[in-house]
Scaffold this active site. Structure first.
Site, PDB file in Angstrom:
ATOM      1  N   ASN A   7       0.823  -1.219   0.000  1.00  0.00           N
ATOM      2  CA  ASN A   7       0.000   0.000   0.000  1.00  0.00           C
ATOM      3  C   ASN A   7       0.858   1.270   0.000  1.00  0.00           C
ATOM      4  OD1 ASN A   7      -2.347   1.431   0.090  1.00  0.00           O
ATOM      5  ND2 ASN A   7      -2.900   0.889   2.195  1.00  0.00           N
ATOM      6  N   HIS A  28     -14.791  -5.958  10.972  1.00  0.00           N
ATOM      7  CA  HIS A  28     -14.547  -4.629  11.531  1.00  0.00           C
ATOM      8  C   HIS A  28     -15.868  -3.921  11.834  1.00  0.00           C
ATOM      9  CE1 HIS A  28     -10.376  -4.045   9.414  1.00  0.00           C
ATOM     10  NE2 HIS A  28     -10.431  -5.138  10.147  1.00  0.00           N
ATOM     11  N   ARG A  34     -13.546  -6.568  15.444  1.00  0.00           N
ATOM     12  CA  ARG A  34     -12.619  -5.524  15.875  1.00  0.00           C
ATOM     13  C   ARG A  34     -13.379  -4.208  15.988  1.00  0.00           C
ATOM     14  NH1 ARG A  34      -7.780  -3.021  12.110  1.00  0.00           N
ATOM     15  NH2 ARG A  34      -9.374  -1.508  11.607  1.00  0.00           N
ATOM     16  N   TYR A  63      -7.330   6.281  13.195  1.00  0.00           N
ATOM     17  CA  TYR A  63      -7.110   5.041  12.463  1.00  0.00           C
ATOM     18  C   TYR A  63      -8.331   4.111  12.576  1.00  0.00           C
ATOM     19  CZ  TYR A  63      -6.086   0.380  11.312  1.00  0.00           C
ATOM     20  OH  TYR A  63      -6.213  -0.851  10.749  1.00  0.00           O
ATOM     21  N   ASP A 119      -7.207  -2.450  17.357  1.00  0.00           N
ATOM     22  CA  ASP A 119      -5.879  -2.165  16.782  1.00  0.00           C
ATOM     23  C   ASP A 119      -5.415  -0.792  17.261  1.00  0.00           C
ATOM     24  OD1 ASP A 119      -3.640  -1.896  15.205  1.00  0.00           O
ATOM     25  OD2 ASP A 119      -4.636  -2.451  13.319  1.00  0.00           O
ATOM     26  N   HIS A 171      -2.554   0.404  16.422  1.00  0.00           N
ATOM     27  CA  HIS A 171      -1.775   0.883  15.275  1.00  0.00           C
ATOM     28  C   HIS A 171      -0.463   1.541  15.709  1.00  0.00           C
ATOM     29  CE1 HIS A 171      -2.246   1.706  10.787  1.00  0.00           C
ATOM     30  NE2 HIS A 171      -2.604   0.456  10.993  1.00  0.00           N
ATOM     31  N   GLU A 207      -3.992  -5.314  19.275  1.00  0.00           N
ATOM     32  CA  GLU A 207      -3.050  -5.432  18.163  1.00  0.00           C
ATOM     33  C   GLU A 207      -2.126  -4.215  18.091  1.00  0.00           C
ATOM     34  OE1 GLU A 207      -5.068  -5.689  14.409  1.00  0.00           O
ATOM     35  OE2 GLU A 207      -3.245  -5.127  13.348  1.00  0.00           O
ATOM     36  N   GLU A 224       1.925  -7.515  11.367  1.00  0.00           N
ATOM     37  CA  GLU A 224       1.452  -7.305   9.994  1.00  0.00           C
ATOM     38  C   GLU A 224       2.528  -6.657   9.129  1.00  0.00           C
ATOM     39  OE1 GLU A 224      -2.022  -4.836  10.740  1.00  0.00           O
ATOM     40  OE2 GLU A 224      -0.970  -3.075   9.999  1.00  0.00           O
ATOM     41  N   ARG A 227       0.643 -11.739  13.142  1.00  0.00           N
ATOM     42  CA  ARG A 227      -0.306 -11.240  12.146  1.00  0.00           C
ATOM     43  C   ARG A 227       0.275 -11.158  10.732  1.00  0.00           C
ATOM     44  NH1 ARG A 227      -4.522  -9.475  11.908  1.00  0.00           N
ATOM     45  NH2 ARG A 227      -4.086  -7.319  11.351  1.00  0.00           N
ATOM     46  N   HIS A 247      -3.000 -10.857   8.722  1.00  0.00           N
ATOM     47  CA  HIS A 247      -3.484  -9.529   8.334  1.00  0.00           C
ATOM     48  C   HIS A 247      -4.424  -9.675   7.138  1.00  0.00           C
ATOM     49  CE1 HIS A 247      -1.992  -5.297   6.864  1.00  0.00           C
ATOM     50  NE2 HIS A 247      -3.101  -5.183   7.568  1.00  0.00           N
ATOM     51  N   ASP A 282      -6.205  -3.615   1.693  1.00  0.00           N
ATOM     52  CA  ASP A 282      -5.114  -3.423   0.725  1.00  0.00           C
ATOM     53  C   ASP A 282      -4.360  -4.714   0.441  1.00  0.00           C
ATOM     54  OD1 ASP A 282      -4.507  -2.162   3.522  1.00  0.00           O
ATOM     55  OD2 ASP A 282      -2.557  -2.865   2.847  1.00  0.00           O
ATOM     56  N   GLU A 314      -8.340 -11.917   9.890  1.00  0.00           N
ATOM     57  CA  GLU A 314      -9.011 -10.622   9.687  1.00  0.00           C
ATOM     58  C   GLU A 314      -9.738 -10.673   8.340  1.00  0.00           C
ATOM     59  OE1 GLU A 314      -6.276  -7.355   9.307  1.00  0.00           O
ATOM     60  OE2 GLU A 314      -7.814  -5.872   9.782  1.00  0.00           O
ATOM     61  N   TRP A 338       1.542   6.511  12.284  1.00  0.00           N
ATOM     62  CA  TRP A 338       0.140   6.468  11.839  1.00  0.00           C
ATOM     63  C   TRP A 338      -0.451   5.110  12.075  1.00  0.00           C
ATOM     64  CZ3 TRP A 338      -2.547   3.651   8.096  1.00  0.00           C
ATOM     65  CH2 TRP A 338      -3.925   3.985   8.019  1.00  0.00           C
TER      66      TRP A 338
HETATM   67  O1  KDG Z   1      -1.692  -0.532   4.518  1.00  0.00           O
HETATM   68  C1  KDG Z   1      -1.853  -0.441   5.903  1.00  0.00           C
HETATM   69  C2  KDG Z   1      -3.066  -1.229   6.348  1.00  0.00           C
HETATM   70  O2  KDG Z   1      -3.000  -2.537   5.873  1.00  0.00           O
HETATM   71  C3  KDG Z   1      -3.206  -1.235   7.846  1.00  0.00           C
HETATM   72  O3  KDG Z   1      -3.420   0.071   8.262  1.00  0.00           O
HETATM   73  C4  KDG Z   1      -4.380  -2.108   8.258  1.00  0.00           C
HETATM   74  O4  KDG Z   1      -3.557  -2.217  10.496  1.00  0.00           O
HETATM   75  C5  KDG Z   1      -4.291  -2.657   9.637  1.00  0.00           C
HETATM   76  C6  KDG Z   1      -5.140  -3.815   9.964  1.00  0.00           C
HETATM   77  O5  KDG Z   1      -4.945  -4.368  11.039  1.00  0.00           O
HETATM   78  O6  KDG Z   1      -5.995  -4.175   9.165  1.00  0.00           O
HETATM   79 MG    MG Z   2      -3.302  -3.656  12.073  1.00  0.00          MG
END
Ligand code: KDG
Ligand code: MG
Length: 405
Positions: free
Chosen positions: A37, A122, A147, A159, A212, A214, A238, A264, A285, A314, A318, A341, A405
């Site tokens: 991505n 989600h 999630r 996020y 998550d 993140h 996560e 991930e 993941r 994961h 994307d 997921e 991010w």
């Molecule tokens: O490209 C980044 C995404 O795949 C990510 O932000 C998604 O953290 C993610 C998730 O757990 O699905």
């Molecule tokens: Mg994630």
């Protein structure tokens, strides 16, 4: 069975995907996902310029040797761009092997360990009320794990939330530059426990819930959040902290019994080794696409199983449907599979380009038994959706400092 041609496609049926097709001398072809991505074209160049010329004429059956040739043979072993490229080649070769053997790939791994694949979906929202409404809908649809992500009040972009967009939870589109979002750890820490408190009050404890972070917290902040969430018995938290320093997970582990998931962004088994060996995490993941393919992922699963660590690949939007189908086979086999997921069945544009069939029943995902991965790619349809430069957002603290991010 000699490799005759390798084609790389980039298309954007709603978002960008990089797809690899390997064709053998008898016309059998296999598919792989190489999507990274926001850096898609770097992987395309790696594949077209540095990998494809070396593989023409090689035996498509020699998957392990080709993997070693591309990984060790490059001298520059790891890194997201190279492992996504190698992964797509590896996936396409497994697809070919399955087709030539007339078997689904999970049979080549040793057969099924379970009847279906448990998934988590989600439930996102701009408010707690909206998240809980979406959670209720998903419980009615049969999901056994969900999630939860909710926008922080008074913060620009959080996020996992849609921000008014319908199809994807991240920002997508024709953006010349990465959009910027805002982050406040204090607001986040004060808000998230309330989300899970209300979810448990409304829906009880039968539904598995996860979240998550993140990678936005420090180890001690993450420890505090995990402690605050203990009463709500999460399936896992996560990416509580970034993974470059594995010992961050040791700190969290020493403070809480909330299960931890990460990986991930791992590209190799070595990225995960220390955390697994020390039993600092509960779920890995890593995706087939970003972890270098099925060949290393089955080694990762076997290694993780020695330490009671389970696989939770994961499955963000994307990762292309080719990756989802590869995960179906991997998850049906892996004895230490935990949960997959799953972000749903895709848009009409996506399903025009990728033909595959999965079905959700009582929280488990099923697929038809077909040779290889059981997915096809329509090259003509893909031409209708050309690549669009697109970026993930970046994050800043309220004082302007750049943050994860
Ligand atoms: O490209 C980044 C995404 O795949 C990510 O932000 C998604 O953290 C993610 C998730 O757990 O699905
Ligand atoms: Mg994630």
């Amino acid at each position: 069975m000699k490799i005759k041609d390798i084609k790389v496609f980039v298309c954007c049926p709603g978002r960008n995907f990089v797809t690899v097709k390997i064709i053998t001398e008898d016309g059998t072809y296999g598919l792989g996902d190489a999507t990274l991505n926001g850096r898609e074209m770097a992987v395309v160049a790696y594949l077209e310029e540095h990998i494809a010329p070396c593989l023409i004429g090689k035996d498509a059956h020699q998957i392990e040797d080709i993997w070693q040739y591309l990984y060790k043979g490059a001298y520059w072993q790891n890194g997201a761009v190279s492992t996504a490229a190698i992964a797509a080649i590896d996936m396409a070769l497994w697809d070919i092997k399955g087709k030539l053997a007339n078997m689904p790939v999970y049979q080549l791994l040793g057969g099924k360990s379970r009847k279906g694949v448990t998934v988590y979906g989600h439930a996102n929202g701009e408010t707690i009320e909206e998240v809980l409404k979406n959670l209720g809908t998903m419980i009615n649809e049969g999901y056994k794990a969900v999630r939860l992500q909710c926008a922080l009040p008074d913060t620009k972009g959080t996020y996992g939330t849609m921000e008014g967009k319908k199809n994807y939870y991240e920002l997508q589109g024709n953006r010349p530059l990465p959009p910027e979002q805002e982050w406040s750890t204090t607001k986040y820490m004060n808000f998230i426990p309330e989300l899970f408190k209300q979810a448990r009050e409304k829906f009880g404890y039968a539904i598995a819930l996860c979240h998550d972070v993140h990678s936005r917290l420090t180890p001690i902040e993450a420890s505090r959040l995990c402690k605050l969430l203990e009463p709500y018995k999460l399936l896992f938290i996560e990416d509580a902290v970034t993974t470059e320093n594995a010992e961050g997970y040791k700190v969290i582990r020493e403070h809480t019994d909330t299960p931890l998931a990460t990986g991930e962004k791992f590209n190799t088994l070595w990225d995960a080794k220390e955390m697994i060996q020390n039993q600092w995490i509960d779920y890995v993941r890593t995706a087939v696409t970003h972890g270098g393919g099925l060949t290393p992922l089955k080694k990762l699963a076997d290694f993780a199983s020695l330490y009671h660590v389970r696989m939770a690949p994961h499955g963000a939007p994307d990762l292309s449907p080719v990756c989802l189908m590869a995960h179906m086979h991997f998850n049906l086999w892996a004895p230490n599979f935990g949960v997959q997921e799953f972000v749903g069945f895709g848009t009409p544009e996506l399903n025009e380009v990728f033909q595959y069939k999965v079905e959700l029943k009582d929280g488990l995902l099923y697929m038809d038994d077909k040779p290889g991965w059981g997915i096809d790619f329509d090259e003509e349809a893909a031409k209708k959706y050309p690549y669009k430069r697109s970026y993930l957002p970046v994050n800043r603290l309220e004082d302007g400092t750049l943050w994860n991010w």
